[in-house]
Design an enzyme around this catalytic site. Structure first.
Site, short mmCIF file in Angstrom:
data_model
loop_
_atom_site.label_atom_id
_atom_site.label_comp_id
_atom_site.label_asym_id
_atom_site.label_seq_id
_atom_site.Cartn_x
_atom_site.Cartn_y
_atom_site.Cartn_z
N TYR A 157 0.71 -1.25 0.05
CA TYR A 157 0.07 -0.38 -0.06
C TYR A 157 0.72 1.41 0.00
O TYR A 157 0.52 2.23 -0.44
CB TYR A 157 -1.49 -0.23 1.29
CG TYR A 157 -2.51 0.84 0.92
CD1 TYR A 157 -3.07 0.34 0.12
CD2 TYR A 157 -2.12 2.08 1.87
CE1 TYR A 157 -4.45 1.25 0.10
CE2 TYR A 157 -3.21 2.43 1.95
CZ TYR A 157 -5.08 2.69 0.82
OH TYR A 157 -5.17 3.07 0.61
N LYS A 164 -3.29 8.52 3.06
CA LYS A 164 -4.02 8.92 4.01
C LYS A 164 -3.81 8.66 4.66
O LYS A 164 -4.43 10.04 5.27
CB LYS A 164 -5.38 7.22 3.49
CG LYS A 164 -5.57 6.22 2.26
CD LYS A 164 -6.29 7.60 1.74
CE LYS A 164 -6.45 6.56 0.35
NZ LYS A 164 -7.86 7.71 -0.16
P1 NAD Z 1 -11.78 3.78 -8.27
O1 NAD Z 1 -10.69 3.63 -9.33
O2 NAD Z 1 -13.49 3.70 -8.73
O3 NAD Z 1 -12.53 5.74 -8.07
C1 NAD Z 1 -11.08 5.98 -8.13
C2 NAD Z 1 -11.69 7.82 -8.72
O4 NAD Z 1 -10.14 8.29 -8.78
C3 NAD Z 1 -11.60 7.51 -10.37
O5 NAD Z 1 -12.89 7.84 -10.53
C4 NAD Z 1 -10.47 8.35 -11.05
O6 NAD Z 1 -11.46 9.06 -12.45
C5 NAD Z 1 -10.14 9.68 -10.25
N1 NAD Z 1 -9.04 9.84 -10.25
C6 NAD Z 1 -7.93 9.78 -10.20
N2 NAD Z 1 -7.24 10.90 -10.35
C7 NAD Z 1 -7.59 11.28 -10.61
C8 NAD Z 1 -7.45 13.26 -11.58
N3 NAD Z 1 -6.56 13.40 -11.60
N4 NAD Z 1 -9.07 13.97 -11.22
C9 NAD Z 1 -9.90 13.36 -10.87
N5 NAD Z 1 -10.29 11.93 -10.40
C10 NAD Z 1 -9.23 11.25 -10.51
O7 NAD Z 1 -11.79 3.13 -7.05
P2 NAD Z 1 -12.55 3.49 -5.60
O8 NAD Z 1 -11.63 2.34 -4.71
O9 NAD Z 1 -13.76 3.24 -5.66
O10 NAD Z 1 -11.68 4.16 -5.32
C11 NAD Z 1 -12.22 5.95 -4.54
C12 NAD Z 1 -11.94 6.17 -2.90
O11 NAD Z 1 -12.54 5.09 -2.22
C13 NAD Z 1 -10.24 6.44 -3.32
O12 NAD Z 1 -10.02 7.11 -2.26
C14 NAD Z 1 -9.48 5.08 -2.55
O13 NAD Z 1 -8.80 4.95 -1.79
C15 NAD Z 1 -10.90 4.71 -1.25
N6 NAD Z 1 -11.27 3.21 -1.13
C16 NAD Z 1 -11.23 2.47 -2.36
C17 NAD Z 1 -11.08 0.88 -1.00
C18 NAD Z 1 -11.12 0.06 -1.99
O14 NAD Z 1 -10.52 -1.27 -1.67
N7 NAD Z 1 -11.24 -0.09 -3.11
C19 NAD Z 1 -10.99 1.14 0.03
C20 NAD Z 1 -10.87 2.16 1.34
C21 NAD Z 1 -10.74 3.25 0.35
#
Ligand code: NAD
Length: 257
Positions: A157, A164
């Protein structure tokens, strides 16, 4: 329950139907909110336009959060189209793939900078953009998405763990700045879920196994559970809560071994 009836919100971070932002947006729309979905680029925009067509009265706008010009354009778009917003969902994270494997020690200066710029600074910039739009509504709620890698080591990670930790600290500082405007700022710390962003993390499969083995609820959350908790933090039900990091992870964060 129409918890968000009459409210308008900006959701940043829908990439596809698996995105946490999409699950949250769907829950908000079902709760009566009118939404603006912003997407990173034209390629992802195609998905987002298709998805948005399923939600009534939803607007879309392109915004790369690493661009000040795009952020300013998004602010003008919102002012023109909706006048003010009641909530903002920041569901954005990015790091170079090579930074999400091997030793954290090997993190490059540029990889560290980019991960923090896109995954953390974007929250600060979006909150600044949102402030006058929320002042127009006499308050609002801002929500971001975090992960336990902010406080514990999950191999692979790496730089995202540092990002984070910075994101969660930013939540507290923003909550302090924006409290007098009746704007609340909180984070959800979600357990691992299969999404586009998560597919870049080596060891995701092992993480999911660990949550099944050790989380008190015996699993990582379902996306709908994350969306329901988001609804709580975005709605008046949580009106006394700000600067909080709420875990939606089946209780995994409390385990020792
Ligand atoms: P996801 O890939 O669907 O979403 C990530 C988003 O970030 C995408 O829509 C992408 O287009 C956007 N992004 C990245 N660079 C960008 C930029 N320069 N400008 C605008 N948008 C940008 O994946 P997700 O898992 O839904 O992630 C969403 C959030 O949830 C993130 O912060 C991630 O760290 C967090 N999260 C995810 C998990 C998991 O296991 N999936 C767990 C905990 C937290």
């Amino acid at each position: 329950m129409r918890l968000l009836e009459g409210s308008t919100g900006l959701v940043v971070g829908v990439a596809n139907h698996r995105s946490l932002a999409w699950h949250i947006a769907s829950a908000c729309a079902a709760a009566g909110a009118r939404l603006v979905l912003s997407y990173q680029n034209e390629r992802l925009g195609e998905n987002v336009l298709r998805l948005a067509a399923d939600l009534p009265d939803t607007l879309t706008c392109r915004c790369d959060v690493s661009s000040d010009a795009d952020l300013s354009e998004l602010g003008s778009f919102l002012e023109r189209q909706v006048g003010g917003i009641d909530f903002l969902v920041h569901s954005v994270a990015w790091a170079r793939r090579e930074e999400l494997q091997g030793e954290f020690l090997a993190t490059s200066r540029e990889g560290f900078r980019e991960a923090h710029d896109i995954s953390v600074y974007s929250l600060v910039a979006l909150a600044r953009m949102a402030r006058p739009l929320m002042q127009a509504r006499r308050g609002g709620s801002i929500l971001t998405l975090s992960f336990l890698g902010s406080r514990r080591v999950f191999p692979g990670y790496n730089v995202m763990g540092a990002a984070k930790a910075s994101l969660e600290a930013s939540v507290r500082y923003l909550a302090s700045d924006l409290g007098p405007d009746n704007i609340r700022v909180n984070a959800l710390s979600a357990g691992p879920l299969r999404t586009l962003a998560a597919s870049g993390i080596r060891g995701l499969v092992r993480m999911l196994e660990l949550y099944r083995e050790r989380a008190p609820l015996g699993r990582s959350p379902d996306p709908s559970e994350v969306a329901d908790a988001a609804l709580f933090l975005l709605s008046p039900l949580s009106r006394g809560i700000t600067g909080e990091v709420l875990h939606v992870d089946g209780g995994y964060h409390l385990t020792g071994v």
